[in-house]
Motif scaffolding. Sequence first.
Motif, PDB file in Angstrom:
ATOM      1  N   GLU A   8      28.902  11.112  24.974  1.00 18.16           N
ATOM      2  CA  GLU A   8      27.858  10.094  24.888  1.00 18.16           C
ATOM      3  C   GLU A   8      28.396   8.821  24.225  1.00 18.16           C
ATOM      4  O   GLU A   8      29.350   8.872  23.459  1.00 18.16           O
ATOM      5  CB  GLU A   8      26.680  10.615  24.067  1.00 18.16           C
ATOM      6  N   ASN A   9      27.751   7.688  24.483  1.00 20.72           N
ATOM      7  CA  ASN A   9      28.076   6.429  23.819  1.00 20.72           C
ATOM      8  C   ASN A   9      27.273   6.387  22.516  1.00 20.72           C
ATOM      9  O   ASN A   9      26.297   5.670  22.382  1.00 20.72           O
ATOM     10  CB  ASN A   9      27.726   5.242  24.718  1.00 20.72           C
ATOM     11  N   CYS A  10      27.697   7.216  21.555  1.00 15.43           N
ATOM     12  CA  CYS A  10      26.936   7.473  20.335  1.00 15.43           C
ATOM     13  C   CYS A  10      27.806   7.202  19.106  1.00 15.43           C
ATOM     14  O   CYS A  10      29.014   7.417  19.141  1.00 15.43           O
ATOM     15  CB  CYS A  10      26.489   8.939  20.348  1.00 15.43           C
ATOM     16  N   ILE A  11      27.172   6.770  18.023  1.00 21.40           N
ATOM     17  CA  ILE A  11      27.920   6.486  16.799  1.00 21.40           C
ATOM     18  C   ILE A  11      28.535   7.741  16.195  1.00 21.40           C
ATOM     19  O   ILE A  11      29.471   7.658  15.415  1.00 21.40           O
ATOM     20  CB  ILE A  11      27.054   5.766  15.741  1.00 21.40           C
ATOM     21  N   HIS A  12      28.042   8.911  16.577  1.00 17.70           N
ATOM     22  CA  HIS A  12      28.575  10.165  16.044  1.00 17.70           C
ATOM     23  C   HIS A  12      29.712  10.725  16.889  1.00 17.70           C
ATOM     24  O   HIS A  12      30.348  11.687  16.499  1.00 17.70           O
ATOM     25  CB  HIS A  12      27.469  11.217  15.936  1.00 17.70           C
ATOM     26  N   CYS A  13      29.963  10.133  18.052  1.00 24.23           N
ATOM     27  CA  CYS A  13      31.023  10.599  18.942  1.00 24.23           C
ATOM     28  C   CYS A  13      32.324   9.870  18.612  1.00 24.23           C
ATOM     29  O   CYS A  13      32.395   8.649  18.627  1.00 24.23           O
ATOM     30  CB  CYS A  13      30.636  10.343  20.393  1.00 24.23           C
ATOM     31  N   TYR A  14      33.361  10.662  18.304  1.00 25.91           N
ATOM     32  CA  TYR A  14      34.670  10.079  18.008  1.00 25.91           C
ATOM     33  C   TYR A  14      35.736  10.916  18.690  1.00 25.91           C
ATOM     34  O   TYR A  14      35.816  12.133  18.459  1.00 25.91           O
ATOM     35  CB  TYR A  14      34.913  10.030  16.500  1.00 25.91           C
ATOM     36  N   ASP A  15      36.521  10.305  19.517  1.00 24.47           N
ATOM     37  CA  ASP A  15      37.631  10.955  20.192  1.00 24.47           C
ATOM     38  C   ASP A  15      37.182  12.200  20.962  1.00 24.47           C
ATOM     39  O   ASP A  15      37.845  13.227  20.958  1.00 24.47           O
ATOM     40  CB  ASP A  15      38.714  11.302  19.179  1.00 24.47           C
ATOM     41  N   GLY A  16      35.982  12.121  21.589  1.00 21.65           N
ATOM     42  CA  GLY A  16      35.478  13.209  22.406  1.00 21.65           C
ATOM     43  C   GLY A  16      34.805  14.337  21.649  1.00 21.65           C
ATOM     44  O   GLY A  16      34.458  15.359  22.232  1.00 21.65           O
ATOM     45  N   ASN A  17      34.618  14.168  20.346  1.00 26.84           N
ATOM     46  CA  ASN A  17      33.986  15.194  19.520  1.00 26.84           C
ATOM     47  C   ASN A  17      32.828  14.606  18.725  1.00 26.84           C
ATOM     48  O   ASN A  17      32.859  13.446  18.328  1.00 26.84           O
ATOM     49  CB  ASN A  17      34.986  15.809  18.534  1.00 26.84           C
TER      50      ASN A  17
END
Length: 52
Positions: A8-17
């Motif tokens: 998702e294009n979410c602030i909690h998503c980083y490097d696919g996790n």
Amino acid sequence: MMNINCSENCIHCYDGNCTFNYVSNISNSVSKEHKCAYFEKKDLPKKASQKT
């Protein structure tokens, strides 16, 4: 620790996790638009050429 894959294009998503650390009552936050109840849209960075 759990590994939750995220695309998702979410602030909690980083490097696919997912990096969201806390679980809370989500009964009022569930959205049909997104797969995750904790989704918070990540704003795209402004281009250097854009003036604020």
